[in-house]
Design an enzyme around this catalytic site. Sequence first.
Site, PDB file in Angstrom:
ATOM      1  N   ASP A 136      -3.122   1.990   6.965  1.00 36.87           N
ATOM      2  CA  ASP A 136      -2.279   1.513   5.869  1.00 36.87           C
ATOM      3  C   ASP A 136      -2.021   0.015   5.966  1.00 36.87           C
ATOM      4  OD1 ASP A 136      -1.900   4.214   4.816  1.00 36.87           O
ATOM      5  OD2 ASP A 136      -0.663   4.525   6.591  1.00 36.87           O
ATOM      6  N   ASP A 158       0.844  -1.189   0.000  1.00 38.04           N
ATOM      7  CA  ASP A 158       0.000   0.000   0.000  1.00 38.04           C
ATOM      8  C   ASP A 158       0.883   1.243   0.000  1.00 38.04           C
ATOM      9  OD1 ASP A 158      -2.741   1.320   0.450  1.00 38.04           O
ATOM     10  OD2 ASP A 158      -1.543   2.131   2.102  1.00 38.04           O
ATOM     11  N   GLU A 217      -1.811  -1.602  -5.685  1.00 42.72           N
ATOM     12  CA  GLU A 217      -3.083  -1.035  -6.101  1.00 42.72           C
ATOM     13  C   GLU A 217      -2.901  -0.200  -7.361  1.00 42.72           C
ATOM     14  OE1 GLU A 217      -4.427   1.441  -2.948  1.00 42.72           O
ATOM     15  OE2 GLU A 217      -2.410   2.154  -2.486  1.00 42.72           O
TER      16      GLU A 217
END
Length: 301
Positions: free
Chosen positions: A226, A54, A144
């Site tokens: 996170d 992330d 992502e």
Amino acid sequence: MRRMLAKGRAKIVSATVSHRAGRWAVSLTCEAADLHDARRHQPNTDAAGWVGVDRGLSTFVAAARADGTQVLRVDGWPRPARTAMARQRRLSRKVTGKQCGSTNRAKAAARLGRHHARVAATRRRFLHQVSNQLVNTHDRLAIETLTITAMLANRRLASAVADAAWGELARQLTYKQQWRAGQLALVDRWYPSTKTCSACRTVAPAMPLHQRTFTCQACGHHADRDHNAAVNLAIWAEQHHAQIRDLPAGGPVTNAGRGEGTGPRTRAGETGPDDAGTAPTPPRARRGRPRRALSHNSTEL
């Protein structure tokens, strides 16, 4: 490179000398052997599964496995553009204060150019350190898919997003995983990794940026924002492992089957227009006046 040249595993084809921001650089085009087997990931050696990565602004990188194990966390990152902004403004004012076309203006512009090059080098070095730490230790990474262009439209976060260079980090992870025979999964753009509970999979309402702790209203699970997102990215990759990115092709893997019937066949390794799932789409209707029909004497080229 010197070791590879000495052992005959590389050959220099051409060299390009360039001068930029007061520094000379030589770019070599080489024919080299593949990465050594000892530096490549062995197949299926990482029994723990995927690692979700992330990216953020408060915490630059948070990496974790699907079971919640944290493997990497980078909280303090250099923020090179913001740190050097005061000097950049001072150098820019000196440039505009000089007479156009003068030698002093050229010298001031050269100093400003060297400053920008130093900022870019600081950012690039930090990104290489983070990407190497991830790629060297894990053979399956999930990141992502971020719409960075849309994020830059936010005037409050645009400078911080540009300074973080998330796109460059993704690019480095992509080609470094390809070098080491690793796998890289691109998580769906609309997957709510931040507001999904990693314990019970319940999707919570939208979370504001100032809320740094995720709290599930259904099961009461508490986790860092996170870290929770990184765990969800790893879970998504394990559930969609068949859609991992084909690194050499630059896109998802698609296995097309051959259609039925007779007709011309393509050679080995080719994909024809009749293959299932790859048939060409019909042309869209032409607007305006219809085309005049050809007479029996005309010939269509």
